[in-house]
Design a protein around this motif. Structure first.
Motif, PDB file in Angstrom:
ATOM      1  N   LEU A  58       0.605  -1.022   0.084  1.00 38.40           N
ATOM      2  CA  LEU A  58       0.002   0.026  -0.164  1.00 38.40           C
ATOM      3  C   LEU A  58       1.104   1.365   0.179  1.00 38.40           C
ATOM      4  O   LEU A  58       0.477   2.301  -0.822  1.00 38.40           O
ATOM      5  CB  LEU A  58      -0.769   0.329   0.750  1.00 38.40           C
ATOM      6  N   ARG A  59       2.041   1.100   0.740  1.00 37.98           N
ATOM      7  CA  ARG A  59       2.585   2.816   1.048  1.00 37.98           C
ATOM      8  C   ARG A  59       3.435   2.696  -0.437  1.00 37.98           C
ATOM      9  O   ARG A  59       3.818   3.720  -1.519  1.00 37.98           O
ATOM     10  CB  ARG A  59       3.992   1.906   1.886  1.00 37.98           C
ATOM     11  N   ALA A 140       4.863   9.203   6.416  1.00 39.66           N
ATOM     12  CA  ALA A 140       3.367   9.348   6.713  1.00 39.66           C
ATOM     13  C   ALA A 140       2.768   8.005   7.125  1.00 39.66           C
ATOM     14  O   ALA A 140       3.549   7.143   6.983  1.00 39.66           O
ATOM     15  CB  ALA A 140       3.099   8.516   5.185  1.00 39.66           C
ATOM     16  N   PRO A 141       2.007   8.380   7.825  1.00 41.70           N
ATOM     17  CA  PRO A 141       1.267   7.309   8.987  1.00 41.70           C
ATOM     18  C   PRO A 141       0.584   6.193   8.375  1.00 41.70           C
ATOM     19  O   PRO A 141      -0.358   6.160   7.979  1.00 41.70           O
ATOM     20  CB  PRO A 141       0.253   7.486   9.811  1.00 41.70           C
ATOM     21  N   VAL A 142       1.060   5.267   7.661  1.00 44.27           N
ATOM     22  CA  VAL A 142       0.505   4.367   6.399  1.00 44.27           C
ATOM     23  C   VAL A 142       1.054   3.101   7.838  1.00 44.27           C
ATOM     24  O   VAL A 142       2.269   2.424   7.586  1.00 44.27           O
ATOM     25  CB  VAL A 142       1.638   3.684   5.183  1.00 44.27           C
ATOM     26  N   PHE A 143      -0.201   2.059   8.414  1.00 39.13           N
ATOM     27  CA  PHE A 143       0.951   0.864   9.206  1.00 39.13           C
ATOM     28  C   PHE A 143      -0.369   0.040   9.195  1.00 39.13           C
ATOM     29  O   PHE A 143      -1.144  -0.174   8.874  1.00 39.13           O
ATOM     30  CB  PHE A 143       0.233   1.548  10.377  1.00 39.13           C
ATOM     31  N   THR A 144      -0.067  -1.122   9.911  1.00 39.38           N
ATOM     32  CA  THR A 144      -0.512  -2.036   9.831  1.00 39.38           C
ATOM     33  C   THR A 144      -1.357  -1.746  11.196  1.00 39.38           C
ATOM     34  O   THR A 144      -1.643  -0.629  12.251  1.00 39.38           O
ATOM     35  CB  THR A 144       0.161  -3.395  10.996  1.00 39.38           C
ATOM     36  N   ILE A 145      -2.572  -2.069  11.275  1.00 45.26           N
ATOM     37  CA  ILE A 145      -4.188  -1.771  13.120  1.00 45.26           C
ATOM     38  C   ILE A 145      -2.911  -2.204  13.745  1.00 45.26           C
ATOM     39  O   ILE A 145      -2.966  -0.327  14.461  1.00 45.26           O
ATOM     40  CB  ILE A 145      -5.648  -2.496  12.450  1.00 45.26           C
TER      41      ILE A 145
END
Length: 332
Positions: A58-59, A140-145
């Motif tokens: 996704l990133r 950028a805050p692109v994380f797993t939950i």
């Protein structure tokens, strides 16, 4: 039909989609719209997914969409902006139409138009916002939950009342397995273990222990051992004392009478007193004699094998009940 270019950017929205329907593409579209139309910076847009692999993909897709948008803007003729006269709707020209037709992602061209890319007054701002987003995208805050939850706990440690070194994991399987192994080691391998005398640690029992552990994780309030009771206390029974005494007596008698017992059993078989089904094969008697040899050696109740609440046939064969049930009726 759902259109990510028309969906309102405010409020709460739930989008349900099956595999392969373009969920990631939709997310990248909404992300770019939030940057250009919503006025958000990359650190104000939270994107979460389930696995580390999905997060990485996704990133990459988000960064790629930003790069594609920037390449379109940089390749578009500057004179298009000067002819626009500050009116976004005025660029309905054949030049823009051909740009849309010739681009692999016409939706992106339309998205940029909605964000003001084809407006003379806002074009430079759009380019600047995308360039800034690419420069700051590593933060950028692109994380797993669980990754997002971990970051929140670390940044708000005082507000949340958690420890500084708290660690969130995607799965508790490793911790559960460690707990199972620790329980087994403490319960079955210690000297004078009571539980070991009741139950032999078999692969089947180990699997049941693991199943109980999983059940407890799903139901934290479940009581395995009632409150106020010690496991050894629950396992303690006068039966163990009686069993010890009987095993000592058996060991003494067996050492003195083993050969005589074998002779009596062989004679009974030879004379047709005992059923050939249960006693007709020498190896059947050999297995039963071997079990008693093992039992008087170990003097452990764990040697007994129960199958569906019945004692194993080889172990029962030379007991009083076994011999009585194996004796033909005319000799009973």
């Amino acid at each position: 039909m759902f259109d990510p270019l028309k969906m309102p950017l405010s409020g709460v929205h739930s989008i349900a989609a099956s595999a392969g329907t373009g969920k990631t593409f939709t997310i990248t579209t909404l992300y770019l719209r939030l940057l250009l139309e919503g006025g958000c910076s990359t650190d104000q847009i939270l994107v979460t997914t389930f696995t580390e692999a999905a997060t990485s993909e996704l990133r990459d897709r988000l960064r790629s969409r930003l790069n594609d948008a920037l390449q379109i803007l940089r390749s578009y003729p500057e004179q298009s902006h000067s002819r626009a006269g500050g009116n976004p709707a005025s660029i309905e020209t054949s030049e823009l139409d051909s740009r849309v037709r010739g681009n692999d992602d016409p939706q992106l061209v339309q998205l940029l138009g909605q964000g003001g890319a084809w407006d003379t007054e806002s074009a430079s701002r759009v380019i600047e916002r995308i360039e800034d987003a690419l420069l700051s995208f590593d933060q950028a805050p692109v994380f797993t939950i669980h990754g997002f939850c971990s970051r929140v706990l670390q940044e708000l440690v005082f507000e949340s009342g958690t420890r500084f070194n708290v660690e969130l994991v995607a799965s508790l399987d490793e911790q559960i397995q460690e707990g199972i192994d620790d329980f087994v080691a403490r319960s079955w391998t210690t000297e004078n273990s009571l539980i070991e005398r009741w139950l032999p640690l078999t692969s089947s029992l180990y699997a049941k222990i693991a199943k109980v552990a999983d059940t407890v994780m799903d139901n934290p309030s479940l009581e395995i051992v009632p409150d106020g009771c010690d496991l050894d206390e629950l396992l303690h029974s006068d039966f163990l004392t009686l069993a010890d005494r009987l095993l000592v007596q058996l060991a003494k008698v067996w050492s003195e009478q083993r050969d005589a017992v074998r002779e009596l059993v062989d004679a009974a078989i030879r004379d047709g007193v005992l059923s050939k089904t249960s006693y007709g094969k020498p190896e059947q008697i050999d297995r039963s004699m071997a079990f008693i040899d093992s039992l008087v050696g170990s003097r452990s109740l764990a040697d007994f094998i129960w199958k569906k609440e019945k004692l194993d046939s080889d172990q029962k064969r030379l007991t009083q009940d076994g011999l009585e049930s194996g004796t033909l009726k005319k000799f009973a």
